[in-house]
Write a protein that holds these residues in place. Structure first.
Motif, PDB file in Angstrom:
ATOM      1  N   TRP A   1       0.830  -1.198   0.000  1.00 20.88           N
ATOM      2  CA  TRP A   1       0.000   0.000   0.000  1.00 20.88           C
ATOM      3  C   TRP A   1       0.872   1.258   0.000  1.00 20.88           C
ATOM      4  O   TRP A   1       0.591   2.216  -0.714  1.00 20.88           O
ATOM      5  CB  TRP A   1      -0.915   0.001   1.238  1.00 20.88           C
ATOM      6  N   SER A   2       1.936   1.246   0.777  1.00 16.56           N
ATOM      7  CA  SER A   2       2.797   2.426   0.897  1.00 16.56           C
ATOM      8  C   SER A   2       3.415   2.818  -0.450  1.00 16.56           C
ATOM      9  O   SER A   2       3.582   4.006  -0.742  1.00 16.56           O
ATOM     10  CB  SER A   2       3.892   2.201   1.934  1.00 16.56           C
ATOM     11  N   ALA A   3       3.745   1.830  -1.272  1.00 13.82           N
ATOM     12  CA  ALA A   3       4.319   2.119  -2.595  1.00 13.82           C
ATOM     13  C   ALA A   3       3.271   2.763  -3.503  1.00 13.82           C
ATOM     14  O   ALA A   3       3.573   3.704  -4.244  1.00 13.82           O
ATOM     15  CB  ALA A   3       4.858   0.846  -3.231  1.00 13.82           C
ATOM     16  N   ILE A   4       2.038   2.260  -3.432  1.00 13.13           N
ATOM     17  CA  ILE A   4       0.966   2.824  -4.262  1.00 13.13           C
ATOM     18  C   ILE A   4       0.672   4.254  -3.821  1.00 13.13           C
ATOM     19  O   ILE A   4       0.526   5.164  -4.644  1.00 13.13           O
ATOM     20  CB  ILE A   4      -0.298   1.952  -4.176  1.00 13.13           C
ATOM     21  N   GLU A   5       0.607   4.468  -2.529  1.00 17.49           N
ATOM     22  CA  GLU A   5       0.333   5.801  -1.977  1.00 17.49           C
ATOM     23  C   GLU A   5       1.431   6.791  -2.387  1.00 17.49           C
ATOM     24  O   GLU A   5       1.147   7.911  -2.822  1.00 17.49           O
ATOM     25  CB  GLU A   5       0.238   5.709  -0.454  1.00 17.49           C
ATOM     26  N   LYS A   6       2.672   6.384  -2.265  1.00 14.58           N
ATOM     27  CA  LYS A   6       3.799   7.251  -2.631  1.00 14.58           C
ATOM     28  C   LYS A   6       3.754   7.597  -4.117  1.00 14.58           C
ATOM     29  O   LYS A   6       3.992   8.746  -4.506  1.00 14.58           O
ATOM     30  CB  LYS A   6       5.116   6.557  -2.284  1.00 14.58           C
ATOM     31  N   TYR A   7       3.450   6.616  -4.962  1.00 21.10           N
ATOM     32  CA  TYR A   7       3.357   6.858  -6.406  1.00 21.10           C
ATOM     33  C   TYR A   7       2.250   7.874  -6.696  1.00 21.10           C
ATOM     34  O   TYR A   7       2.434   8.799  -7.479  1.00 21.10           O
ATOM     35  CB  TYR A   7       3.077   5.544  -7.129  1.00 21.10           C
ATOM     36  N   ALA A   8       1.100   7.706  -6.052  1.00 21.79           N
ATOM     37  CA  ALA A   8      -0.037   8.609  -6.272  1.00 21.79           C
ATOM     38  C   ALA A   8       0.297  10.038  -5.858  1.00 21.79           C
ATOM     39  O   ALA A   8      -0.138  10.998  -6.511  1.00 21.79           O
ATOM     40  CB  ALA A   8      -1.262   8.110  -5.518  1.00 21.79           C
ATOM     41  N   GLU A   9       1.063  10.193  -4.800  1.00 19.83           N
ATOM     42  CA  GLU A   9       1.448  11.525  -4.323  1.00 19.83           C
ATOM     43  C   GLU A   9       2.288  12.281  -5.347  1.00 19.83           C
ATOM     44  O   GLU A   9       2.288  13.501  -5.386  1.00 19.83           O
ATOM     45  CB  GLU A   9       2.219  11.415  -3.010  1.00 19.83           C
ATOM     46  N   ARG A  10       2.998  11.548  -6.186  1.00 19.13           N
ATOM     47  CA  ARG A  10       3.882  12.185  -7.175  1.00 19.13           C
ATOM     48  C   ARG A  10       3.169  12.570  -8.467  1.00 19.13           C
ATOM     49  O   ARG A  10       3.786  13.133  -9.360  1.00 19.13           O
ATOM     50  CB  ARG A  10       5.041  11.246  -7.490  1.00 19.13           C
ATOM     51  N   LYS A  11       1.884  12.236  -8.584  1.00 17.84           N
ATOM     52  CA  LYS A  11       1.112  12.550  -9.787  1.00 17.84           C
ATOM     53  C   LYS A  11       0.052  13.591  -9.456  1.00 17.84           C
ATOM     54  O   LYS A  11      -1.029  13.269  -8.965  1.00 17.84           O
ATOM     55  CB  LYS A  11       0.437  11.280 -10.345  1.00 17.84           C
ATOM     56  N   PRO A  12       0.337  14.867  -9.712  1.00 18.88           N
ATOM     57  CA  PRO A  12      -0.630  15.928  -9.418  1.00 18.88           C
ATOM     58  C   PRO A  12      -1.947  15.696 -10.166  1.00 18.88           C
ATOM     59  O   PRO A  12      -1.958  15.289 -11.315  1.00 18.88           O
ATOM     60  CB  PRO A  12       0.052  17.204  -9.917  1.00 18.88           C
ATOM     61  N   GLY A  13      -3.034  15.929  -9.469  1.00 15.34           N
ATOM     62  CA  GLY A  13      -4.346  15.794 -10.079  1.00 15.34           C
ATOM     63  C   GLY A  13      -4.906  14.381 -10.050  1.00 15.34           C
ATOM     64  O   GLY A  13      -6.047  14.154 -10.426  1.00 15.34           O
ATOM     65  N   LEU A  14      -4.105  13.425  -9.611  1.00 20.89           N
ATOM     66  CA  LEU A  14      -4.554  12.038  -9.547  1.00 20.89           C
ATOM     67  C   LEU A  14      -5.272  11.821  -8.221  1.00 20.89           C
ATOM     68  O   LEU A  14      -4.750  12.159  -7.161  1.00 20.89           O
ATOM     69  CB  LEU A  14      -3.355  11.102  -9.647  1.00 20.89           C
ATOM     70  N   ASN A  15      -6.457  11.252  -8.265  1.00 19.96           N
ATOM     71  CA  ASN A  15      -7.199  10.945  -7.052  1.00 19.96           C
ATOM     72  C   ASN A  15      -6.572   9.707  -6.405  1.00 19.96           C
ATOM     73  O   ASN A  15      -6.648   8.617  -6.980  1.00 19.96           O
ATOM     74  CB  ASN A  15      -8.667  10.694  -7.390  1.00 19.96           C
ATOM     75  N   PRO A  16      -5.958   9.852  -5.224  1.00 19.37           N
ATOM     76  CA  PRO A  16      -5.252   8.728  -4.609  1.00 19.37           C
ATOM     77  C   PRO A  16      -6.169   7.544  -4.284  1.00 19.37           C
ATOM     78  O   PRO A  16      -5.753   6.396  -4.388  1.00 19.37           O
ATOM     79  CB  PRO A  16      -4.639   9.297  -3.336  1.00 19.37           C
ATOM     80  N   ASP A  17      -7.413   7.818  -3.894  1.00 20.93           N
ATOM     81  CA  ASP A  17      -8.337   6.727  -3.559  1.00 20.93           C
ATOM     82  C   ASP A  17      -8.701   5.916  -4.799  1.00 20.93           C
ATOM     83  O   ASP A  17      -8.724   4.689  -4.763  1.00 20.93           O
ATOM     84  CB  ASP A  17      -9.605   7.278  -2.901  1.00 20.93           C
ATOM     85  N   THR A  18      -8.966   6.604  -5.891  1.00 28.89           N
ATOM     86  CA  THR A  18      -9.291   5.915  -7.144  1.00 28.89           C
ATOM     87  C   THR A  18      -8.083   5.144  -7.651  1.00 28.89           C
ATOM     88  O   THR A  18      -8.210   4.002  -8.101  1.00 28.89           O
ATOM     89  CB  THR A  18      -9.760   6.928  -8.206  1.00 28.89           C
ATOM     90  N   PHE A  19      -6.905   5.759  -7.561  1.00 30.13           N
ATOM     91  CA  PHE A  19      -5.679   5.100  -8.003  1.00 30.13           C
ATOM     92  C   PHE A  19      -5.418   3.834  -7.191  1.00 30.13           C
ATOM     93  O   PHE A  19      -5.098   2.787  -7.746  1.00 30.13           O
ATOM     94  CB  PHE A  19      -4.498   6.070  -7.904  1.00 30.13           C
ATOM     95  N   LEU A  20      -5.578   3.929  -5.871  1.00 31.00           N
ATOM     96  CA  LEU A  20      -5.377   2.765  -5.011  1.00 31.00           C
ATOM     97  C   LEU A  20      -6.353   1.655  -5.385  1.00 31.00           C
ATOM     98  O   LEU A  20      -5.955   0.494  -5.531  1.00 31.00           O
ATOM     99  CB  LEU A  20      -5.558   3.146  -3.540  1.00 31.00           C
ATOM    100  N   LEU A  21      -7.609   1.997  -5.575  1.00 31.89           N
ATOM    101  CA  LEU A  21      -8.612   1.007  -5.949  1.00 31.89           C
ATOM    102  C   LEU A  21      -8.261   0.327  -7.271  1.00 31.89           C
ATOM    103  O   LEU A  21      -8.293  -0.902  -7.388  1.00 31.89           O
ATOM    104  CB  LEU A  21      -9.991   1.663  -6.046  1.00 31.89           C
ATOM    105  N   LEU A  22      -7.877   1.113  -8.250  1.00 30.07           N
ATOM    106  CA  LEU A  22      -7.534   0.565  -9.560  1.00 30.07           C
ATOM    107  C   LEU A  22      -6.290  -0.322  -9.491  1.00 30.07           C
ATOM    108  O   LEU A  22      -6.263  -1.421 -10.050  1.00 30.07           O
ATOM    109  CB  LEU A  22      -7.331   1.687 -10.574  1.00 30.07           C
ATOM    110  N   MET A  23      -5.256   0.126  -8.791  1.00 29.72           N
ATOM    111  CA  MET A  23      -4.040  -0.683  -8.666  1.00 29.72           C
ATOM    112  C   MET A  23      -4.323  -1.984  -7.919  1.00 29.72           C
ATOM    113  O   MET A  23      -3.795  -3.038  -8.280  1.00 29.72           O
ATOM    114  CB  MET A  23      -2.920   0.095  -7.963  1.00 29.72           C
TER     115      MET A  23
END
Length: 68
Positions: free
Chosen positions: A27-49
């Motif tokens: 989870w921590s890797a997915i969260e960190k990746y999402a933080e580096r992409k401006p405009g990306l919804n972290p919750d949606t990204f986590l769900l998709l990954m």
């Protein structure tokens, strides 16, 4: 290179824990990746990954060649 969910999944797959079995992407890797992409919804990204990872892990578990 253009950003895509598939590219993100491939990159995040390198964060899997090592060992005898293939484990989920942390989870921590997915969260960190999402933080580096401006405009990306972290919750949606986590769900998709997680959905992509579940399919990957299912096939890793169920498509091993049988040893006879």
């Amino acid at each position: 290179m253009e950003w895509s969910y598939w590219r993100a999944f491939r990159e995040l797959s390198t964060e899997r824990p090592g060992g005898l079995t293939t484990g989920p992407i942390p989870w921590s890797a997915i969260e960190k990746y999402a933080e580096r992409k401006p405009g990306l919804n972290p919750d949606t990204f986590l769900l998709l990954m997680r959905e992509m990872d579940d399919v990957y892990l299912f096939h890793q578990t169920n498509e091993k060649p049988s040893s006879r």
